[in-house]
Design a protein around this motif. Structure first.
Motif, PDB file in Angstrom:
ATOM      1  N   UNK A  75       5.158  16.526  10.773  1.00 31.76           N
ATOM      2  CA  UNK A  75       5.288  17.521   9.790  1.00 31.76           C
ATOM      3  C   UNK A  75       6.777  17.440   9.096  1.00 31.76           C
ATOM      4  N   UNK A  76       7.737  17.026   9.730  1.00 29.01           N
ATOM      5  CA  UNK A  76       9.301  16.862   9.069  1.00 29.01           C
ATOM      6  C   UNK A  76       9.003  15.494   7.910  1.00 29.01           C
ATOM      7  N   UNK A  77       8.448  14.276   8.175  1.00 32.23           N
ATOM      8  CA  UNK A  77       8.156  13.514   7.426  1.00 32.23           C
ATOM      9  C   UNK A  77       7.253  14.092   6.009  1.00 32.23           C
ATOM     10  N   UNK A  78       6.415  14.931   6.408  1.00 33.74           N
ATOM     11  CA  UNK A  78       5.488  15.462   5.241  1.00 33.74           C
ATOM     12  C   UNK A  78       6.466  16.042   4.440  1.00 33.74           C
ATOM     13  N   UNK A  79       7.074  16.855   4.939  1.00 33.90           N
ATOM     14  CA  UNK A  79       8.013  17.853   3.990  1.00 33.90           C
ATOM     15  C   UNK A  79       9.198  17.132   3.229  1.00 33.90           C
ATOM     16  N   UNK A  80       9.617  15.915   3.878  1.00 28.74           N
ATOM     17  CA  UNK A  80      10.761  15.232   3.360  1.00 28.74           C
ATOM     18  C   UNK A  80      10.283  14.151   2.496  1.00 28.74           C
ATOM     19  N   UNK A  81       9.444  13.360   2.552  1.00 33.81           N
ATOM     20  CA  UNK A  81       9.051  12.227   1.928  1.00 33.81           C
ATOM     21  C   UNK A  81       7.510  12.122   1.452  1.00 33.81           C
ATOM     22  N   UNK A  82       6.713  12.395   2.719  1.00 31.13           N
ATOM     23  CA  UNK A  82       5.212  11.803   2.634  1.00 31.13           C
ATOM     24  C   UNK A  82       4.311  12.812   2.189  1.00 31.13           C
ATOM     25  N   UNK A  83       4.825  13.811   1.318  1.00 31.03           N
ATOM     26  CA  UNK A  83       3.788  14.969   0.719  1.00 31.03           C
ATOM     27  C   UNK A  83       3.153  14.560  -0.345  1.00 31.03           C
TER      28      UNK A  83
ATOM     29  N   UNK B 100       4.034   2.244  17.507  1.00 28.58           N
ATOM     30  CA  UNK B 100       4.738   3.357  16.833  1.00 28.58           C
ATOM     31  C   UNK B 100       6.131   3.092  16.378  1.00 28.58           C
ATOM     32  N   UNK B 101       7.136   3.201  17.235  1.00 29.28           N
ATOM     33  CA  UNK B 101       8.647   2.854  16.912  1.00 29.28           C
ATOM     34  C   UNK B 101       8.884   1.559  16.409  1.00 29.28           C
ATOM     35  N   UNK B 102       8.088   0.553  16.919  1.00 28.57           N
ATOM     36  CA  UNK B 102       8.201  -0.767  16.606  1.00 28.57           C
ATOM     37  C   UNK B 102       8.062  -0.990  14.948  1.00 28.57           C
ATOM     38  N   UNK B 103       7.222  -0.433  14.567  1.00 29.49           N
ATOM     39  CA  UNK B 103       6.891  -0.577  13.024  1.00 29.49           C
ATOM     40  C   UNK B 103       7.501   0.578  12.191  1.00 29.49           C
ATOM     41  N   UNK B 104       7.894   1.767  12.911  1.00 33.32           N
ATOM     42  CA  UNK B 104       8.669   2.779  12.438  1.00 33.32           C
ATOM     43  C   UNK B 104      10.078   2.398  11.677  1.00 33.32           C
ATOM     44  N   UNK B 105      10.717   1.697  12.673  1.00 31.30           N
ATOM     45  CA  UNK B 105      12.288   1.421  12.334  1.00 31.30           C
ATOM     46  C   UNK B 105      12.573   0.851  11.159  1.00 31.30           C
ATOM     47  N   UNK B 106      11.855  -0.336  10.777  1.00 26.33           N
ATOM     48  CA  UNK B 106      12.113  -1.244   9.778  1.00 26.33           C
ATOM     49  C   UNK B 106      11.585  -0.536   8.402  1.00 26.33           C
ATOM     50  N   UNK B 107      10.396   0.164   8.645  1.00 22.49           N
ATOM     51  CA  UNK B 107       9.594   0.654   7.442  1.00 22.49           C
ATOM     52  C   UNK B 107      10.328   1.890   6.717  1.00 22.49           C
ATOM     53  N   UNK B 108      11.246   2.527   7.815  1.00 20.56           N
ATOM     54  CA  UNK B 108      12.011   3.570   7.352  1.00 20.56           C
ATOM     55  C   UNK B 108      13.350   3.462   6.690  1.00 20.56           C
ATOM     56  N   UNK B 109      13.702   2.201   7.291  1.00 22.30           N
ATOM     57  CA  UNK B 109      14.841   1.728   6.850  1.00 22.30           C
ATOM     58  C   UNK B 109      14.833   1.236   5.316  1.00 22.30           C
ATOM     59  N   UNK B 110      13.719   0.474   5.172  1.00 18.27           N
ATOM     60  CA  UNK B 110      13.327   0.341   3.688  1.00 18.27           C
ATOM     61  C   UNK B 110      13.263   1.276   2.699  1.00 18.27           C
ATOM     62  N   UNK B 111      12.486   2.482   3.318  1.00 19.83           N
ATOM     63  CA  UNK B 111      12.331   3.688   2.523  1.00 19.83           C
ATOM     64  C   UNK B 111      13.788   4.188   1.897  1.00 19.83           C
ATOM     65  N   UNK B 112      14.625   4.332   2.989  1.00 20.43           N
ATOM     66  CA  UNK B 112      16.046   5.109   3.034  1.00 20.43           C
ATOM     67  C   UNK B 112      16.802   4.141   1.897  1.00 20.43           C
ATOM     68  N   UNK B 113      16.867   2.870   2.289  1.00 17.32           N
ATOM     69  CA  UNK B 113      17.633   2.167   0.916  1.00 17.32           C
ATOM     70  C   UNK B 113      17.102   2.299  -0.250  1.00 17.32           C
TER      71      UNK B 113
ATOM     72  N   UNK C 173       0.767  -1.211  -0.042  1.00 20.61           N
ATOM     73  CA  UNK C 173      -0.005  -0.100   0.006  1.00 20.61           C
ATOM     74  C   UNK C 173       0.748   1.159  -0.055  1.00 20.61           C
ATOM     75  N   UNK C 174       2.169   1.159   0.182  1.00 26.02           N
ATOM     76  CA  UNK C 174       3.022   2.243   0.056  1.00 26.02           C
ATOM     77  C   UNK C 174       3.309   2.898   1.438  1.00 26.02           C
ATOM     78  N   UNK C 175       4.059   3.820   1.404  1.00 24.55           N
ATOM     79  CA  UNK C 175       4.907   4.303   2.381  1.00 24.55           C
ATOM     80  C   UNK C 175       4.019   5.173   3.678  1.00 24.55           C
ATOM     81  N   UNK C 176       3.401   5.911   3.122  1.00 23.92           N
ATOM     82  CA  UNK C 176       2.523   6.757   3.932  1.00 23.92           C
ATOM     83  C   UNK C 176       1.536   6.140   4.846  1.00 23.92           C
ATOM     84  N   UNK C 177       0.952   4.804   4.266  1.00 23.02           N
ATOM     85  CA  UNK C 177       0.149   4.047   5.081  1.00 23.02           C
ATOM     86  C   UNK C 177       0.721   3.586   6.299  1.00 23.02           C
ATOM     87  N   UNK C 178       2.098   3.471   6.520  1.00 24.33           N
ATOM     88  CA  UNK C 178       2.787   2.928   7.484  1.00 24.33           C
ATOM     89  C   UNK C 178       3.167   3.916   8.319  1.00 24.33           C
ATOM     90  N   UNK C 179       3.616   5.097   7.943  1.00 25.23           N
ATOM     91  CA  UNK C 179       4.580   5.870   8.527  1.00 25.23           C
ATOM     92  C   UNK C 179       3.832   6.983   9.401  1.00 25.23           C
TER      93      UNK C 179
END
Length: 420
Positions: free
Chosen positions: A393-401, A325-338, A286-292
């Motif tokens: 808001x930081x996520x919205x500006x950097x990736x989630x917009x 929160x952090x438990x799902x954020x960590x792996x999903x953000x790493x996948x996005x970054x890579x 479903x994409x990044x924003x659905x999780x982050x």
């Protein structure tokens, strides 16, 4: 000669749990058990055994991460030059040596030095392992597989405090340090069996224009610029999470619930184990924003709930929200970054991601130690909940917009060779 077929799991999907992925995950579990136990025990150890203040205790816990900051950029830069497996094996060997030094650290100054050395060795291994595991995974199941690998850290988040705090309070610190060293020796033994892929040499790139030569070439060789904006979200999230892992063992006694420290981390870890596999599949489909976005909001709620907790039930509710929160954020953000970085800079991208996370988790406890001294634990957690909302808001500006932005699934990776 026929071309060997890629093994397939049931349903035609390429498998995740290969021999080397299982070995890498097991090795990471052992090292993470040492990491988590040391984080939750070093602050009370420094206070009770060495007479440290709250800011000093926070420094003892978090300066480990400062050590990792010193080696991550170089690990990412030379990961595929020196060989991933070589860095993993040498790094774990250095960890064994650093852990043995804990026996001699009988003053606050010596303990700080040992924590830095331990962190430097951990930074080498953690960066190499995280980058290598990405290459072991099928591209179309990358977020799911990263989540499974990350669950080794989640399990360690429960097991570390579960054995660390009772051993420190019971048999004592010397026995705890012996357990640390033994786990690292076992991880070293597993790493000798590990085979990690090294990417094929990238295609020659066109000569950069003259205007690009003004960018610091050394800095760019150590950091991946495309990852820094989205990884800055993890800087804030890491600082928020560090307030829990560093000070929970001191916060619960102030509430008259000292026995709830280990229960809190067990509930957190069990909740992540239940949620993360579904979160990984949802992210891939479903994409990044659905999780982050839900993850960041859940992290803020968790800190707010912890702040007002006066009963075990409310405190454990905070653990559940922390998992969401952090438990799902960590792996999903790493996948996005890579997936944002060029394929031949996966190692540098991974190092950059963890570097930003380390800044948050490393500096956070030191600054929060002063906040605790002046405000107390409960107001400190409430302030961190508000700061976490800034990360939305930081996520919205950097990736989630972009609605439903998706970093995957990815096309198949180019062939890789095994780094023996």
């Amino acid at each position: 000669m026929p071309t060997p077929r890629t093994p397939r799991a049931r349903g035609g999907q390429p498998p995740i749990w290969t021999r080397d992925f299982t070995l890498a995950t097991s090795t990471n579990l052992l090292l993470a058990m040492v990491f988590m136990a040391s984080i939750v025990t070093m602050a009370p150890y420094a206070v009770r055994e060495l007479g440290a203040t709250e800011p000093q205790a926070g420094a003892v816990a978090s300066i480990f991460v400062v050590g990792a900051l010193l080696t991550r950029p170089f690990a990412g830069r030379y990961l595929d030059v020196l060989g991933r497996r070589r860095i993993v094996v040498v790094g774990i060997g250095l960890q064994v040596g650093a852990l043995a030094l804990y026996f001699l650290a009988d003053t606050l100054a010596l303990l700080l030095v040992v924590r830095v050395l331990h962190g430097m060795a951990f930074g080498l291994v953690n960066t190499a392992m995280a980058a290598s595991v990405i290459s072991l995974l099928p591209p179309r199941r990358r977020s799911e597989g990263t989540g499974y690998f990350g669950m080794s850290g989640v399990i360690a988040g429960a097991v570390g405090p579960l054995y660390g705090v009772p051993v420190l309070m019971g048999p004592g610190p010397q026995v705890l340090f012996a357990v640390f060293t033994g786990l690292a020796v076992l991880a070293f033994s597993l790493s000798l069996l590990l085979r990690l892929p090294s990417p094929a040499a990238p295609a020659p790139r066109p000569r950069p224009r003259a205007r690009r030569r003004s960018v610091g070439p050394v800095l760019r060789s150590l950091l991946e610029p495309t990852v820094i904006p989205v990884a800055s979200v993890m800087l804030v999230a890491g600082a928020a999470f560090s307030s829990v892992i560093t000070y929970m063992s001191l916060y619960t006694p102030s509430l008259g619930m000292e026995e709830m420290t280990t229960v809190f981390f067990v509930v957190y870890s069990a909740s992540v184990l239940l949620v993360r596999p579904f979160a990984g599949r949802l992210h891939d489909s479903r994409g990044d924003n659905t999780i982050i976005y839900p993850s960041l909001l859940s992290l803020a709620v968790a800190l707010a709930v912890i702040s007002v907790a006066r009963t075990p039930a409310v405190l454990l509710l905070g653990a559940v929200f922390l998992a969401l929160g952090f438990g799902t954020l960590m792996s999903s953000m790493q996948a996005i970054a890579v997936t944002l970085a060029p394929r031949d800079r996966v190692g540098v991208a991974t190092a950059t991601f963890f570097l930003m996370l380390d800044i948050g988790t490393g500096l956070g406890p030191i600054l929060l130690g002063f906040a605790v001294a002046y405000l107390g634990y409960s107001p400190m957690y409430l302030v961190m909940a508000a700061i976490t909302l800034v990360a939305v808001g930081l996520y919205y500006l950097t990736h989630g917009g972009t609605p439903n932005r998706r970093s995957g699934p990815l096309p198949d990776d180019p062939p890789e060779v095994t780094d023996q």
